[in-house]
Write a protein that holds these residues in place. Sequence first.
Motif, PDB file in Angstrom:
ATOM      1  N   UNK A 127       0.835  -1.213   0.000  1.00  0.00           N
ATOM      2  CA  UNK A 127       0.000   0.000   0.000  1.00  0.00           C
ATOM      3  C   UNK A 127       0.869   1.262   0.000  1.00  0.00           C
ATOM      4  N   UNK A 128       1.964   1.212   0.731  1.00  0.00           N
ATOM      5  CA  UNK A 128       2.809   2.399   0.879  1.00  0.00           C
ATOM      6  C   UNK A 128       3.477   2.809  -0.420  1.00  0.00           C
ATOM      7  N   UNK A 129       3.670   1.859  -1.329  1.00  0.00           N
ATOM      8  CA  UNK A 129       4.359   2.188  -2.585  1.00  0.00           C
ATOM      9  C   UNK A 129       3.382   2.408  -3.734  1.00  0.00           C
ATOM     10  N   UNK A 130       2.093   2.240  -3.465  1.00  0.00           N
ATOM     11  CA  UNK A 130       1.092   2.280  -4.531  1.00  0.00           C
ATOM     12  C   UNK A 130       1.044   3.608  -5.285  1.00  0.00           C
ATOM     13  N   UNK A 131       1.440   4.694  -4.638  1.00  0.00           N
ATOM     14  CA  UNK A 131       1.382   5.994  -5.322  1.00  0.00           C
ATOM     15  C   UNK A 131       2.696   6.345  -6.019  1.00  0.00           C
ATOM     16  N   UNK A 132       3.607   5.367  -6.129  1.00  0.00           N
ATOM     17  CA  UNK A 132       4.878   5.617  -6.819  1.00  0.00           C
ATOM     18  C   UNK A 132       5.107   4.608  -7.954  1.00  0.00           C
ATOM     19  N   UNK A 133       4.025   4.077  -8.502  1.00  0.00           N
ATOM     20  CA  UNK A 133       4.154   3.012  -9.487  1.00  0.00           C
ATOM     21  C   UNK A 133       4.585   3.499 -10.870  1.00  0.00           C
ATOM     22  N   UNK A 134       4.709   4.809 -11.038  1.00  0.00           N
ATOM     23  CA  UNK A 134       5.246   5.295 -12.317  1.00  0.00           C
ATOM     24  C   UNK A 134       6.759   5.079 -12.402  1.00  0.00           C
ATOM     25  N   UNK A 135       7.388   4.778 -11.284  1.00  0.00           N
ATOM     26  CA  UNK A 135       8.841   4.589 -11.239  1.00  0.00           C
ATOM     27  C   UNK A 135       9.217   3.121 -11.438  1.00  0.00           C
ATOM     28  N   UNK A 136      10.244   2.888 -12.232  1.00  0.00           N
ATOM     29  CA  UNK A 136      10.757   1.525 -12.378  1.00  0.00           C
ATOM     30  C   UNK A 136      11.338   1.046 -11.047  1.00  0.00           C
ATOM     31  N   UNK A 137      11.256  -0.245 -10.787  1.00  0.00           N
ATOM     32  CA  UNK A 137      11.882  -0.768  -9.563  1.00  0.00           C
ATOM     33  C   UNK A 137      13.392  -0.819  -9.710  1.00  0.00           C
ATOM     34  N   UNK A 138      14.060  -1.083  -8.609  1.00  0.00           N
ATOM     35  CA  UNK A 138      15.497  -1.338  -8.643  1.00  0.00           C
ATOM     36  C   UNK A 138      15.720  -2.614  -9.442  1.00  0.00           C
ATOM     37  N   UNK A 139      16.413  -2.501 -10.567  1.00  0.00           N
ATOM     38  CA  UNK A 139      16.591  -3.649 -11.451  1.00  0.00           C
ATOM     39  C   UNK A 139      17.332  -4.803 -10.811  1.00  0.00           C
ATOM     40  N   UNK A 140      18.142  -4.521  -9.815  1.00  0.00           N
ATOM     41  CA  UNK A 140      18.900  -5.581  -9.143  1.00  0.00           C
ATOM     42  C   UNK A 140      18.185  -6.123  -7.909  1.00  0.00           C
ATOM     43  N   UNK A 141      17.041  -5.504  -7.539  1.00  0.00           N
ATOM     44  CA  UNK A 141      16.311  -5.897  -6.326  1.00  0.00           C
ATOM     45  C   UNK A 141      17.273  -6.006  -5.135  1.00  0.00           C
ATOM     46  N   UNK A 142      18.164  -5.033  -5.040  1.00  0.00           N
ATOM     47  CA  UNK A 142      19.271  -5.103  -4.082  1.00  0.00           C
ATOM     48  C   UNK A 142      18.791  -5.241  -2.638  1.00  0.00           C
ATOM     49  N   UNK A 143      17.803  -4.437  -2.252  1.00  0.00           N
ATOM     50  CA  UNK A 143      17.348  -4.479  -0.858  1.00  0.00           C
ATOM     51  C   UNK A 143      16.708  -5.825  -0.530  1.00  0.00           C
ATOM     52  N   UNK A 144      15.970  -6.388  -1.478  1.00  0.00           N
ATOM     53  CA  UNK A 144      15.357  -7.698  -1.255  1.00  0.00           C
ATOM     54  C   UNK A 144      16.422  -8.773  -1.127  1.00  0.00           C
ATOM     55  N   UNK A 145      17.408  -8.727  -1.998  1.00  0.00           N
ATOM     56  CA  UNK A 145      18.477  -9.723  -1.952  1.00  0.00           C
ATOM     57  C   UNK A 145      19.253  -9.619  -0.632  1.00  0.00           C
ATOM     58  N   UNK A 146      19.526  -8.405  -0.211  1.00  0.00           N
ATOM     59  CA  UNK A 146      20.266  -8.222   1.034  1.00  0.00           C
ATOM     60  C   UNK A 146      19.449  -8.662   2.247  1.00  0.00           C
ATOM     61  N   UNK A 147      18.140  -8.436   2.206  1.00  0.00           N
ATOM     62  CA  UNK A 147      17.280  -8.863   3.313  1.00  0.00           C
ATOM     63  C   UNK A 147      17.240 -10.375   3.402  1.00  0.00           C
ATOM     64  N   UNK A 148      17.073 -11.043   2.260  1.00  0.00           N
ATOM     65  CA  UNK A 148      17.078 -12.507   2.230  1.00  0.00           C
ATOM     66  C   UNK A 148      18.398 -13.033   2.790  1.00  0.00           C
ATOM     67  N   UNK A 149      19.484 -12.448   2.328  1.00  0.00           N
ATOM     68  CA  UNK A 149      20.811 -12.886   2.764  1.00  0.00           C
ATOM     69  C   UNK A 149      20.992 -12.699   4.266  1.00  0.00           C
ATOM     70  N   UNK A 150      20.538 -11.568   4.791  1.00  0.00           N
ATOM     71  CA  UNK A 150      20.687 -11.279   6.209  1.00  0.00           C
ATOM     72  C   UNK A 150      19.903 -12.277   7.066  1.00  0.00           C
ATOM     73  N   UNK A 151      18.662 -12.542   6.680  1.00  0.00           N
ATOM     74  CA  UNK A 151      17.807 -13.448   7.460  1.00  0.00           C
ATOM     75  C   UNK A 151      18.352 -14.870   7.448  1.00  0.00           C
ATOM     76  N   UNK A 152      18.876 -15.296   6.300  1.00  0.00           N
ATOM     77  CA  UNK A 152      19.326 -16.680   6.166  1.00  0.00           C
ATOM     78  C   UNK A 152      20.837 -16.858   6.372  1.00  0.00           C
ATOM     79  N   UNK A 153      21.540 -15.782   6.656  1.00  0.00           N
ATOM     80  CA  UNK A 153      22.977 -15.889   6.880  1.00  0.00           C
ATOM     81  C   UNK A 153      23.752 -16.241   5.627  1.00  0.00           C
ATOM     82  N   UNK A 154      23.390 -15.620   4.504  1.00  0.00           N
ATOM     83  CA  UNK A 154      24.002 -15.916   3.216  1.00  0.00           C
ATOM     84  C   UNK A 154      24.804 -14.733   2.709  1.00  0.00           C
ATOM     85  N   UNK A 155      25.618 -14.987   1.711  1.00  0.00           N
ATOM     86  CA  UNK A 155      26.322 -13.926   1.013  1.00  0.00           C
ATOM     87  C   UNK A 155      25.364 -13.343  -0.024  1.00  0.00           C
TER      88      UNK A 155
END
Length: 367
Positions: free
Chosen positions: A54-82
């Motif tokens: 919901x919080x991002x719904x008013x910014x959908x004209x913008x392309x996402x981060x092509x590398x999904x960097x924050x998502x990848x880093x969050x996954x890595x942090x939670x699972x103890x991965x590189x």
Amino acid sequence: MTTELRPQPRPGVMEIDAYVPGKSHAPAGVAKVHKLSANENPLGPSPKAVEAVRAIADRLELYPDGAAKRLRETIASVHGLNAANVMAFNGSDEAIALMARTYLRDGDEAIYSEHGFLAYPIYIRAAGATPVVARETDERADVDAILAAVTPKTKAVFLANPNNPTGTYLPFGEIRRLHAALPRDVLLIIDAAYAEFVRRNDYEAGVELVAGSANVVMTRTFSKVYGLGGARIGWIYAPENVVDVLERVRDPFNVSAMAIEAGVAAMLDRAHVERSAGHNEEWRNWTSEELRKLGLRVTPSVGNFILIHFPEEARHSAAAADEYLSARGYLLRRVAAYGFPNALRMSIGTEEANRGVVAALSEFLKD
């Protein structure tokens, strides 16, 4: 007689049977529907993930981060991965399909188990390769059968662990044995979509094997325990050489902005994950036991679903049970295409849904 000239697909494409998902609609007139055909989370997604979308719904004209960097880093942090070894995709299906297209070519072979995910042969054929089926033993993948199927043409092995639709799994010792015996140029893809539901000491999703290998990839999803099937988010943990290849060929902006935000919030809400896994374990065990009391065979499962086997007699067959349940609003999954013509797969649902299916089948079996 003239033949119409028109574009033609590559050889083998028209031999592919299209994937058919579980049904989502009951017959007309059914007051309440319980969809138990797609292994979805009956508790839904984390409220924090919903709020993030919901919080991002008013910014959908913008392309996402092509590398999904924050998502990848969050996954890595939670699972103890590189984080450099983590990639995000538009569902784990996209990752699996992309690996098939990238690592298979005309004339190659790829192995999957007898009752494995039906998408595997689709991806293999679409890449121009030949799918090879390895028999299972007691409705569980058989390492010796997989290894016996390996030829010089084998370039990949697709292994769902736990498997869908059986819910069975291979202990990590067997996965290690499989990997040790595979040629180093064969890619072992461990599809661990249901890993979060497993409560077994001898299970490991594949992280350890990936960390010490150049030919193993673990795929995961947000569609099951995280309840984000509609958002389409998957991820992989892979060695550097595979990440390098897939970064070159993946679609740009393949993970949407909404999916990134939902994924980050869902991954961080560990309490919701535990509630979901706990609900599943409690009601999977209860439902399995109650169905066995009715005289039905239920394959022991570690996933968020169970495989229910029905009598051979026509009036109590899986087809008859499916029709009976659907008329009462309980939608289960027919699995004849998986090699189980007389079984239904049931996703573990809410308490109401689980009790309702057991009660309905009790009445069905009395007729």
